[in-house]
Design a protein around this motif. Structure first.
Motif, PDB file in Angstrom:
ATOM      1  N   VAL A  80       0.831  -1.203   0.000  1.00 55.62           N
ATOM      2  CA  VAL A  80       0.000   0.000   0.000  1.00 55.62           C
ATOM      3  C   VAL A  80       0.869   1.258   0.000  1.00 55.62           C
ATOM      4  CG1 VAL A  80      -1.703   1.327   1.317  1.00 55.62           C
ATOM      5  CG2 VAL A  80      -1.876  -1.184   1.179  1.00 55.62           C
ATOM      6  N   VAL A  81       0.509   2.212  -0.848  1.00 60.06           N
ATOM      7  CA  VAL A  81       1.185   3.506  -0.893  1.00 60.06           C
ATOM      8  C   VAL A  81       0.326   4.583  -0.234  1.00 60.06           C
ATOM      9  CG1 VAL A  81       2.169   5.285  -2.395  1.00 60.06           C
ATOM     10  CG2 VAL A  81       2.430   2.864  -2.983  1.00 60.06           C
ATOM     11  N   VAL A  82      -0.971   4.613  -0.564  1.00 57.10           N
ATOM     12  CA  VAL A  82      -1.867   5.621  -0.002  1.00 57.10           C
ATOM     13  C   VAL A  82      -3.279   5.052   0.004  1.00 57.10           C
ATOM     14  CG1 VAL A  82      -2.243   6.726  -2.250  1.00 57.10           C
ATOM     15  CG2 VAL A  82      -2.620   8.040  -0.162  1.00 57.10           C
ATOM     16  N   SER A  83      -4.105   5.453   0.961  1.00 54.99           N
ATOM     17  CA  SER A  83      -5.474   4.940   1.050  1.00 54.99           C
ATOM     18  C   SER A  83      -6.403   6.013   1.579  1.00 54.99           C
ATOM     19  CB  SER A  83      -5.539   3.701   1.951  1.00 54.99           C
ATOM     20  OG  SER A  83      -5.126   4.026   3.274  1.00 54.99           O
ATOM     21  N   ALA A  84      -7.704   5.826   1.315  1.00 50.80           N
ATOM     22  CA  ALA A  84      -8.730   6.766   1.790  1.00 50.80           C
ATOM     23  C   ALA A  84     -10.054   6.041   1.862  1.00 50.80           C
ATOM     24  CB  ALA A  84      -8.835   7.978   0.863  1.00 50.80           C
ATOM     25  N   PHE A  85     -10.951   6.525   2.715  1.00 48.28           N
ATOM     26  CA  PHE A  85     -12.296   5.968   2.790  1.00 48.28           C
ATOM     27  C   PHE A  85     -13.088   6.360   1.557  1.00 48.28           C
ATOM     28  CE2 PHE A  85     -11.275   6.604   7.398  1.00 48.28           C
ATOM     29  CZ  PHE A  85     -11.140   5.252   7.701  1.00 48.28           C
ATOM     30  N   ASP A  86     -13.924   5.441   1.068  1.00 48.79           N
ATOM     31  CA  ASP A  86     -14.780   5.755  -0.075  1.00 48.79           C
ATOM     32  C   ASP A  86     -16.176   6.143   0.415  1.00 48.79           C
ATOM     33  OD1 ASP A  86     -16.174   3.416   0.517  1.00 48.79           O
ATOM     34  OD2 ASP A  86     -15.215   2.245  -1.065  1.00 48.79           O
ATOM     35  N   HIS A  87     -17.123   6.273  -0.509  1.00 50.90           N
ATOM     36  CA  HIS A  87     -18.465   6.726  -0.146  1.00 50.90           C
ATOM     37  C   HIS A  87     -19.364   5.587   0.339  1.00 50.90           C
ATOM     38  CE1 HIS A  87     -17.694  10.673  -2.008  1.00 50.90           C
ATOM     39  NE2 HIS A  87     -17.062   9.988  -2.948  1.00 50.90           N
ATOM     40  N   GLN A  88     -18.911   4.356   0.181  1.00 47.23           N
ATOM     41  CA  GLN A  88     -19.754   3.214   0.513  1.00 47.23           C
ATOM     42  C   GLN A  88     -19.347   2.509   1.807  1.00 47.23           C
ATOM     43  OE1 GLN A  88     -18.458   3.524  -2.865  1.00 47.23           O
ATOM     44  NE2 GLN A  88     -20.333   4.703  -3.175  1.00 47.23           N
ATOM     45  N   GLY A  89     -18.465   3.135   2.577  1.00 46.69           N
ATOM     46  CA  GLY A  89     -18.057   2.527   3.837  1.00 46.69           C
ATOM     47  C   GLY A  89     -16.882   1.591   3.705  1.00 46.69           C
ATOM     48  N   GLY A  90     -16.222   1.583   2.563  1.00 49.04           N
ATOM     49  CA  GLY A  90     -15.026   0.790   2.362  1.00 49.04           C
ATOM     50  C   GLY A  90     -13.807   1.682   2.207  1.00 49.04           C
ATOM     51  N   VAL A  91     -12.777   1.126   1.619  1.00 50.68           N
ATOM     52  CA  VAL A  91     -11.515   1.844   1.430  1.00 50.68           C
ATOM     53  C   VAL A  91     -11.058   1.679  -0.008  1.00 50.68           C
ATOM     54  CG1 VAL A  91      -9.039   1.761   1.998  1.00 50.68           C
ATOM     55  CG2 VAL A  91     -10.743   1.731   3.828  1.00 50.68           C
ATOM     56  N   GLU A  92     -10.532   2.744  -0.585  1.00 50.17           N
ATOM     57  CA  GLU A  92      -9.842   2.668  -1.868  1.00 50.17           C
ATOM     58  C   GLU A  92      -8.381   3.034  -1.642  1.00 50.17           C
ATOM     59  OE1 GLU A  92     -11.659   4.544  -5.274  1.00 50.17           O
ATOM     60  OE2 GLU A  92     -13.677   4.201  -4.459  1.00 50.17           O
ATOM     61  N   LEU A  93      -7.511   2.439  -2.423  1.00 49.96           N
ATOM     62  CA  LEU A  93      -6.091   2.673  -2.220  1.00 49.96           C
ATOM     63  C   LEU A  93      -5.318   2.520  -3.516  1.00 49.96           C
ATOM     64  CD1 LEU A  93      -4.501  -0.349  -2.187  1.00 49.96           C
ATOM     65  CD2 LEU A  93      -5.853  -0.542  -0.092  1.00 49.96           C
ATOM     66  N   LEU A  94      -4.109   3.035  -3.495  1.00 52.80           N
ATOM     67  CA  LEU A  94      -3.132   2.787  -4.549  1.00 52.80           C
ATOM     68  C   LEU A  94      -2.026   1.944  -3.938  1.00 52.80           C
ATOM     69  CD1 LEU A  94      -2.895   6.331  -6.172  1.00 52.80           C
ATOM     70  CD2 LEU A  94      -4.044   4.312  -7.124  1.00 52.80           C
ATOM     71  N   ALA A  95      -1.662   0.882  -4.636  1.00 53.02           N
ATOM     72  CA  ALA A  95      -0.619  -0.019  -4.164  1.00 53.02           C
ATOM     73  C   ALA A  95       0.322  -0.349  -5.309  1.00 53.02           C
ATOM     74  CB  ALA A  95      -1.228  -1.305  -3.603  1.00 53.02           C
ATOM     75  N   VAL A  96       1.596  -0.473  -5.006  1.00 50.26           N
ATOM     76  CA  VAL A  96       2.565  -0.955  -5.997  1.00 50.26           C
ATOM     77  C   VAL A  96       2.474  -2.464  -6.005  1.00 50.26           C
ATOM     78  CG1 VAL A  96       5.011  -1.136  -6.568  1.00 50.26           C
ATOM     79  CG2 VAL A  96       4.072   1.042  -5.798  1.00 50.26           C
ATOM     80  N   MET A  97       2.060  -3.000  -7.160  1.00 47.84           N
ATOM     81  CA  MET A  97       1.725  -4.417  -7.278  1.00 47.84           C
ATOM     82  C   MET A  97       2.583  -5.097  -8.339  1.00 47.84           C
ATOM     83  SD  MET A  97      -0.999  -4.689  -5.203  1.00 47.84           S
ATOM     84  CE  MET A  97      -1.888  -6.141  -5.771  1.00 47.84           C
ATOM     85  N   SER A  98       2.767  -6.393  -8.185  1.00 46.10           N
ATOM     86  CA  SER A  98       3.370  -7.184  -9.247  1.00 46.10           C
ATOM     87  C   SER A  98       2.503  -7.097 -10.497  1.00 46.10           C
ATOM     88  CB  SER A  98       3.495  -8.652  -8.814  1.00 46.10           C
ATOM     89  OG  SER A  98       3.785  -9.486  -9.916  1.00 46.10           O
ATOM     90  N   THR A  99       3.123  -6.929 -11.661  1.00 46.03           N
ATOM     91  CA  THR A  99       2.348  -6.838 -12.903  1.00 46.03           C
ATOM     92  C   THR A  99       1.591  -8.122 -13.196  1.00 46.03           C
ATOM     93  OG1 THR A  99       4.349  -7.451 -14.145  1.00 46.03           O
ATOM     94  CG2 THR A  99       3.847  -5.097 -13.934  1.00 46.03           C
ATOM     95  N   LYS A 100       1.964  -9.222 -12.556  1.00 48.16           N
ATOM     96  CA  LYS A 100       1.235 -10.477 -12.746  1.00 48.16           C
ATOM     97  C   LYS A 100      -0.209 -10.373 -12.261  1.00 48.16           C
ATOM     98  CE  LYS A 100       5.258 -13.565 -12.445  1.00 48.16           C
ATOM     99  NZ  LYS A 100       5.874 -14.700 -11.700  1.00 48.16           N
ATOM    100  N   VAL A 101      -0.449  -9.466 -11.320  1.00 44.26           N
ATOM    101  CA  VAL A 101      -1.811  -9.292 -10.802  1.00 44.26           C
ATOM    102  C   VAL A 101      -2.749  -8.847 -11.916  1.00 44.26           C
ATOM    103  CG1 VAL A 101      -3.227  -7.904  -9.248  1.00 44.26           C
ATOM    104  CG2 VAL A 101      -1.052  -8.831  -8.447  1.00 44.26           C
TER     105      VAL A 101
END
Length: 323
Positions: free
Chosen positions: A265-286
């Motif tokens: 995880v690099v950065v995260s924030a709460f969304d409008h539906q009670g969950g979380v959205e985030l940006l993560a550095v991921m393996s390109t295989k994902v």
């Protein structure tokens, strides 16, 4: 971990305490920056504000920033406040050989604004830039158009400016809304927690026009260019939603169904539906393979980014903006 306590409010105006500014002034300011940053510094012309980054000799990011030219021999870098001192100290080692002075601007006020942007700009006597990545400025303030699903601007001005801040939020809910817009724009600002950790391409910096492959040498350039031309980048910034009510720590692992780490995880924030959205550095295989994803045991879903993962030359961006 932070826990969600309310739904995310609409984007209004909010103090952005996570940002800071480093000013570079002097007769050699442009030449000095040209040898240190991934941007083609001449593109910062008082209108276009290119994204840029500073790297170690091994090509790892020390900071990413947005570069503005505020006047003759005067440039400003906008970046995370956690990196202000470390970047200034790093650059001062090289600035000693140039007629260039670095100043950390600790008394500036940063306001993220949506619908109320024009009213605040009017108080500062500013024109509103209408295209993402452009700015206007006068002797007391600057206004920068940010990317986002809804129009938004960053205002930066001196503490002694006579601006009515009564309607400006100064709370985490407002900052979360701004952060969510960054995430949905695929824009991650590096902080001290992951300094000297990522190649610029791992934050999709070349897809955002933050790397010039047409300029001359700068610190780390050889490694960054080699990774690009040889296709050696095996990790990329990705947009993810998670069914959780707590924000993950920076650096927390995203795992697959075998509990193997495939990203962080690099950065995260709460969304409008009670969950979380985030940006993560991921393996390109994902992105290449269908696999279940989890974060702290909670199901995670890969979401699309608003841009393609391909090289965008800042030189062409400048042409498009001035066309």
């Amino acid at each position: 971990m932070a826990t969600v306590t309310a739904s995310t409010p609409a984007l209004g105006s909010v103090r952005l305490n996570h940002l800071a500014a480093l000013d570079v002034k002097g007769a050699d300011a442009e030449n000095f920056l040209q040898g240190q940053t991934s941007a083609q510094v001449s593109l910062a012309d008082g209108h276009f504000a290119p994204l840029t980054c500073f790297c170690t000799p091994k090509g790892r990011m020390l900071a990413n920033a947005q570069l503005m030219r505020l006047g003759d021999e005067h440039y400003r870098l906008l970046l995370s406040n956690t990196l202000l001192d470390s970047l200034a100290n790093h650059l001062k080692k090289f600035a000693a050989f140039y007629r260039a002075e670095l100043t950390t601007q600790r008394d500036l006020i940063f306001i993220g604004v949506g619908d109320e942007a024009q009213a605040l700009a009017d108080q500062l006597g500013m024109d509103m830039p209408d295209r993402v990545g452009t700015h206007t400025n006068n002797d007391q303030a600057c206004v920068l158009r940010y990317p986002g699903e809804t129009p938004r601007w960053l205002l930066c001005f001196d503490n002694d400016s006579k601006v009515d801040l009564a309607s400006v939020q100064d709370d985490q809910a407002g900052r979360n809304t701004w952060q969510l817009e960054d995430i949905r724009s695929g824009l991650a600002w590096l902080t001290d927690t992951q300094q000297d950790h990522f190649l610029p391409q791992m934050l999709n910096w070349e897809a955002l026009g933050g790397i010039s492959f047409k300029k001359g040498c700068y610190t780390g350039q050889e490694v960054v260019a080699r990774a690009h031309f040889r296709g050696q980048v095996k990790k990329r910034l990705m947009h993810i939603s998670v069914e959780t009510t707590t924000l993950p720590e920076v650096g927390a692992s995203v795992v697959n169904g075998d509990d193997k780490a495939v990203g962080e995880v690099v950065v995260s924030a709460f969304d409008h539906q009670g969950g979380v959205e985030l940006l993560a550095v991921m393996s390109t295989k994902v992105a290449e393979e269908t696999m279940p994803l989890y974060l702290d045991g909670a199901p995670a879903t890969l979401l699309p980014l608003p841009y393609a993962i391909e090289r965008v030359d800042p030189e062409q961006l400048a042409v498009n903006l001035n066309g």
